[in-house]
Design a protein around this motif. Structure first.
Motif, short mmCIF file in Angstrom:
data_model
loop_
_atom_site.label_atom_id
_atom_site.label_comp_id
_atom_site.label_asym_id
_atom_site.label_seq_id
_atom_site.Cartn_x
_atom_site.Cartn_y
_atom_site.Cartn_z
N PRO B 34 3.22 4.89 15.38
CA PRO B 34 4.00 3.68 15.65
C PRO B 34 5.36 3.96 16.30
O PRO B 34 5.89 3.10 16.99
N SER B 35 5.93 5.15 16.05
CA SER B 35 7.25 5.40 16.62
C SER B 35 7.14 5.91 18.06
O SER B 35 6.49 6.92 18.34
N GLU B 36 7.82 5.22 18.94
CA GLU B 36 7.78 5.62 20.34
C GLU B 36 8.42 7.00 20.52
O GLU B 36 7.99 7.82 21.33
N ARG B 37 9.45 7.25 19.70
CA ARG B 37 10.12 8.55 19.79
C ARG B 37 9.14 9.69 19.52
O ARG B 37 9.08 10.67 20.25
N ILE B 38 8.32 9.51 18.47
CA ILE B 38 7.35 10.57 18.15
C ILE B 38 6.29 10.66 19.23
O ILE B 38 5.93 11.76 19.68
N ARG B 39 5.79 9.53 19.68
CA ARG B 39 4.76 9.58 20.74
C ARG B 39 5.27 10.35 21.95
O ARG B 39 4.59 11.21 22.49
N ASN B 40 6.51 10.07 22.33
CA ASN B 40 7.06 10.74 23.50
C ASN B 40 7.29 12.23 23.25
O ASN B 40 7.00 13.06 24.10
N THR B 41 7.85 12.54 22.09
CA THR B 41 8.14 13.95 21.80
C THR B 41 6.86 14.77 21.86
O THR B 41 6.82 15.86 22.45
N ILE B 42 5.82 14.26 21.23
CA ILE B 42 4.58 15.04 21.19
C ILE B 42 3.95 15.11 22.57
O ILE B 42 3.35 16.12 22.95
N ASN B 43 4.10 14.06 23.34
CA ASN B 43 3.63 14.12 24.72
C ASN B 43 4.31 15.28 25.46
O ASN B 43 3.66 16.09 26.12
N GLY B 44 5.62 15.38 25.32
CA GLY B 44 6.35 16.46 25.97
C GLY B 44 5.90 17.82 25.46
O GLY B 44 5.70 18.76 26.22
N LEU B 45 5.71 17.89 24.15
CA LEU B 45 5.30 19.17 23.56
C LEU B 45 3.93 19.60 24.10
O LEU B 45 3.73 20.76 24.46
N LEU B 46 3.01 18.63 24.18
CA LEU B 46 1.68 18.96 24.70
C LEU B 46 1.79 19.39 26.16
O LEU B 46 1.11 20.33 26.59
N GLY B 47 2.67 18.74 26.89
CA GLY B 47 2.86 19.11 28.29
C GLY B 47 3.35 20.55 28.41
O GLY B 47 2.81 21.35 29.18
N GLN B 48 4.34 20.89 27.60
CA GLN B 48 4.87 22.26 27.67
C GLN B 48 3.84 23.27 27.20
O GLN B 48 3.69 24.36 27.78
N LEU B 49 3.10 22.93 26.14
CA LEU B 49 2.11 23.89 25.62
C LEU B 49 1.00 24.11 26.66
O LEU B 49 0.58 25.24 26.89
N GLU B 50 0.57 23.04 27.30
CA GLU B 50 -0.43 23.18 28.36
C GLU B 50 0.11 24.09 29.47
O GLU B 50 -0.58 24.98 29.98
N HIS B 51 1.38 23.88 29.78
CA HIS B 51 2.02 24.71 30.81
C HIS B 51 2.02 26.18 30.36
O HIS B 51 1.75 27.08 31.17
N SER B 52 2.26 26.43 29.08
CA SER B 52 2.17 27.80 28.56
C SER B 52 0.75 28.35 28.71
O SER B 52 0.55 29.51 29.07
N TYR B 53 -0.23 27.52 28.40
CA TYR B 53 -1.62 27.98 28.51
C TYR B 53 -1.97 28.31 29.96
O TYR B 53 -2.68 29.27 30.23
N GLU B 54 -1.45 27.50 30.88
CA GLU B 54 -1.77 27.75 32.29
C GLU B 54 -1.07 28.99 32.81
O GLU B 54 -1.63 29.76 33.57
N THR B 55 0.18 29.16 32.43
CA THR B 55 0.98 30.23 33.01
C THR B 55 1.04 31.46 32.11
O THR B 55 1.61 32.47 32.49
N ARG B 56 0.49 31.37 30.92
CA ARG B 56 0.51 32.46 29.94
C ARG B 56 1.92 32.94 29.63
O ARG B 56 2.21 34.14 29.62
#
Ligand code: HEM
Ligand code: SF4
Ligand code: SF4
Ligand code: SF4
Ligand code: SF4
Lengths: 358, 431
Positions: B34-56
């Motif tokens: 329900p919290s937009e803040r949490i939805r956004n934060t986790i979206n960013g985290l997933l984005g960065q983690l995916e970036h880590s997976y791509e770039t190792r």
């Protein structure tokens, strides 16, 4: 401007656990007589008073979101009187005083996607460190390696088919916050840090960085007229310990990380004295998102252990009995110069006897 | 408005397979919280983690933040790719001390979850390898509020940096028949004596207490604690001979030879008698066992195989080993036995162990080099100097074998020998 008034912390330290302990455990504290293992993932402890407590253990993804945490709590409220605990390897345990609740509890956990197991001679959940999700010197992602590997080892988690318990651990760099187990999967950085000389002078406390290096490979130096550091690359063992106090000494590198596997760490005193793990395989590709090469080696080692070890033999005891040459033979892993210790006290690890199996 | 989801093709793969997936949990927060803040934060985290997976590559760097009044306990994390994933560019971890043995009520965990989703990311770990509950992902605005809130209802930060770290204890006396001590009491006496040293990092490096109730050492304290407390006993183990007989027949049944007494006996020879490291246990013709207790080293093996037939003795206490640690800087070190046996029953006993810990930390704080663990200091200065520094007498249980190098000055031999005899006399008259 006056500073805002801040609240002083209550320095309560470690909380009293009795307030969170199941009443049967509280009543029989220090008075347990024996336990039995009714099925994988379930223990029953019997107290001198005759009271019993059943424990159901389930695997989790360790990094819990609040939804998952609440789902686990709902199960605890429904079946376990509202009491839980976590094990050192992030399994969750539910304690119930009524044996009739055990099967429904197991079913509820399995239905919700939490495998029940991890007791006795199983492969329990891999413990892990931070990885890409949180550390600043990780070579890989610990949570992902663990998830991918447990997907393939879940059958071993839920059964008792190993000779003795198997603890597998991961660490995302050589410093090794986590990796201490029967099988330890650790990341090796294999290139010395790249130094951004322009930044060192401003950011890094150079003497403490020099002191941090385990092999004295770092020296103060002037580069382009600025105070910086230099690394004797022949000495450097690529541990990354210089990075946290000096971020311009960048150790992370997408090309130069690989996984290494170590075996035979056993912290129990049972039968033998505690042992540290030994290198068996390296050069394993750091291959997200599923690291299949590492998993294949782990499975191969587990298979050889399962076939070759006697009841109650932990992995280190099995290898001690059959000898390292045989270990490399049965697992098909190459033995290289890198397996020969050259760190402090290394000659203690060399063979000074004619104890050789032919 | 929630921002657009970053694509996560590699992380998606980690949702496959039967083991619970942390990625599915992250996505549930991103999509349904329900919290937009949490939805956004986790979206960013997933984005960065995916970036880590791509770039190792990892993309976090540290910093220094703490709650008001403390110097540590929080792992600050700032993203190096915050321009790409601004929603999670600050993602600090709060380390919170759990009770010894990691017990919780569901009510308490719900309360923590409520506070954490009010102020943080909604992600937490039970527990990190040092033993803390880790609340992962607060930003600089909110971590103080989260701490204030949970601190009011009974939780405190653990250590990070050069300080006394959060302790760990096994389940022990609460549910384990092998336990020889009150792990809860030991843990809280030790840790809470050093609360100031937990919160204000001022030591050479980290210092860890871990407590295991028996030599099975479920907390891995010998290998990983600077100060390992292991429960043990020194009188005879207890044998229920009827249960030994039952075990023999039960083992026969387990290996598919129901009713075959000799198969059960063979199992006992193969798995108990011949596995005893000191040859202290014997199976008699009448299916009873005899234990040579003076040679039993309390390894726990036979008790583990026959928990119903064998129990620990009555004269319980602890063994203390010091200086265990992991790899940095001189390689992995096991703890060394410093106190072979110590009773822990009365308040004075507890005062003694706390005082000993205090002496050790004080001595190390004075003599340890920067970033030097206690075990590394012991290696550098030698055990004897350490013992003298902390006021503990030498004991043959501290060694595997006496020295084998003759290069040593021994001009104080006579006095040392006399000390030994005096000590032995004193022990005898005290007994
Ligand atoms: C700055 C980056 C680092 C981060 C983020 C980090 C993170 C962690 C974390 C999360 C744990 C588990 C702790 C807990 O849950 O409370 C841990 C444990 C540990 N860390 Fe680190 N670590 C870092 C650097 C280091 C370094 C540089 C060393 C060694 C010099 C080190 C040595 C250890 C050891 C030995 C343990 C585990 C010891 C034990 O309790 O058994 N870490 N670290
Ligand atoms: S093992 Fe290395 S990379 Fe992983 S958490 Fe520890 S210090 Fe960080
Ligand atoms: S990576 Fe390790 S060995 Fe290499 S220079 Fe840095 S601290 Fe020294
Ligand atoms: S260390 Fe011993 S007392 Fe503690 S849980 Fe393990 S077996 Fe039980
Ligand atoms: S506890 Fe260990 S040393 Fe003692 S009798 Fe049993 S197997 Fe032997």
């Amino acid at each position: 401007m006056s500073a805002p008034k801040m609240r002083d912390p209550i320095e309560s330290g470690c909380p009293d656990g009795f307030q969170y302990m199941h009443p049967v455990m509280r009543r029989n504290y220090g008075q347990w007589l024996y336990h039995e293992d009714p099925r994988p993932g379930v223990l029953v402890h019997v107290a001198r008073s005759g009271e019993k407590i059943w424990t159901v253990r389930a695997g989790t993804q360790r990094i819990l979101d609040v939804f998952t945490l609440r789902k686990l709590m709902d199960i605890g409220d429904q079946f376990a009187d509202g009491y839980v605990r976590f094990t050192i390897r992030s399994n969750i345990e539910y304690m119930v005083a009524d044996g009739a609740k055990v099967e429904p509890l197991v079913k509820a956990l399995e239905d919700a996607g939490f495998p029940v197991g991890g007791t006795r001679n199983s492969v329990t959940t891999l413990s892990h460190t931070q990885g890409w999700l949180h550390c600043d010197i990780p070579g890989t992602d610990a949570s992902g390696v663990v998830k991918a590997m447990m997907d393939e080892l879940i059958g071993e988690f839920k059964s008792w088919s190993m000779p003795n318990r198997v603890h597998i651990t991961t660490s995302c760099c050589q410093i090794n916050c986590g990796g201490q187990g029967d099988i330890a999967i650790n990341v090796q950085h294999v290139k010395p840090p790249k130094i951004n000389h322009a930044l060192v002078g401003n950011i890094c406390e150079r003497p403490s960085v020099v002191a941090r290096c385990p092999v004295a490979a770092i020296r103060p130096a002037m580069v382009d007229g600025k105070p910086s550091l230099e690394v004797d690359e022949k000495k450097c063992i690529c541990c990354g310990a210089c990075y946290p106090p000096c971020p311009p000494m960048q150790i992370n590198d997408h090309q130069y990380t690989q996984l290494a596997i170590w075996i035979g760490g056993n912290h129990s005193n049972a039968r033998g004295k505690p042992t540290f793990q030994r290198l068996v395989a390296a050069g394993i590709p750091n291959n997200p998102p599923r690291w299949p090469e590492a998993t294949a080696i782990v499975k191969k080692i587990l298979k050889c252990y399962k076939e070759g070890a006697r009841d109650w033999e932990r992995m280190n005891e099995w290898v001690e009995r059959i000898g390292w040459p045989r270990f490399f033979e049965v697992t098909g892993l190459p033995f290289t110069k890198y397996h020969i210790d050259n760190w402090r006290g290394a000659r203690n690890n060399l063979n000074s006897s004619t104890h050789i199996r032919f | 408005m929630a921002s657009k989801h970053y694509p996560t093709p590699m992380l998606d793969v980690l949702e496959e397979g039967p083991w619970p997936s942390f990625i599915s949990g992250f996505k549930a927060l991103r999509d349904n919280h329900p919290s937009e803040r949490i939805r956004n934060t986790i979206n960013g985290l997933l984005g960065q983690l995916e970036h880590s997976y791509e770039t190792r590559m990892g993309y976090w760097k540290g910093g220094t933040i703490s709650v008001f009044g403390y110097g540590g306990g929080i792992i600050p994390r700032f993203s190096e790719v915050g321009h790409m994933f601004p929603e999670s560019k600050e993602f600090h971890t709060l380390r919170v001390q759990p009770p010894a043995g990691n017990y919780y009520t569901t009510d308490m965990l719900r309360q923590l979850a409520d506070s954490w989703e009010k102020w943080g990311s909604g992600l937490q770990t039970f527990h990190g390898q040092t033993g803390n509950i880790m609340f992962i992902g607060a930003d600089s605005k909110n971590y103080q509020h989260f701490f204030d809130e949970i601190n009011e209802y009974g939780w405190d930060l653990g250590g990070a940096g050069p300080c006394v770290r959060t302790g760990m204890s096994c389940v022990g006396a609460a549910r384990c028949e092998m336990s020889n001590c009150n792990e809860q009491a030991i843990h809280r006496h030790l840790l809470n004596n050093f609360t100031d040293d937990v919160h204000r990092p001022a030591l050479p490096y980290k210092f860890k207490f871990k407590v295991s109730g028996c030599p099975n050492d479920c907390q891995n304290s010998i290998e990983r604690a600077d100060f390992a407390v292991i429960g043990t006993w020194r009188d005879d183990m207890k044998i229920n001979q009827e249960e030994v007989k039952n075990t023999i027949m039960k083992k026969a049944a387990e290996i598919g030879k129901e009713g075959d007494r000799s198969a059960g006996r063979q199992y006992m020879f193969d798995n108990v008698i011949s596995r005893c490291p000191t040859g202290a246990i014997k199976l008699n013709d009448d299916d009873t066992i005899t234990v040579d207790n003076s040679n039993c080293v309390r390894c726990m093996h036979c008790l583990n195989v026959m928990p119903k037939a064998l129990q620990v003795g009555d004269d319980k206490g602890v063994t203390i080993l010091m200086g265990g640690k992991r790899t940095l800087k001189i390689g992995d070190l096991m703890g060394t036995v410093v106190v072979p046996f110590m009773k822990l029953e009365t308040e004075e006993d507890y005062e003694r162990i706390v005082e000993m810990a205090q002496n050790v930390i004080d001595f190390w704080a004075e003599n340890g080099l920067e970033h030097e663990r206690c075990g590394e200091m012991i290696e550098r200065i030698g055990l004897v100097n350490f013992l003298e520094g902390v006021g503990i007498d030498p004991d043959p249980n501290m060694i595997k074998q006496p020295r084998n190098v003759s290069y040593v000055r021994m001009d104080g031999w006579d006095e040392a020998a006399e000390e030994w005899f005096n000590r032995k006399r004193a022990e005898k008259s005290a007994a």
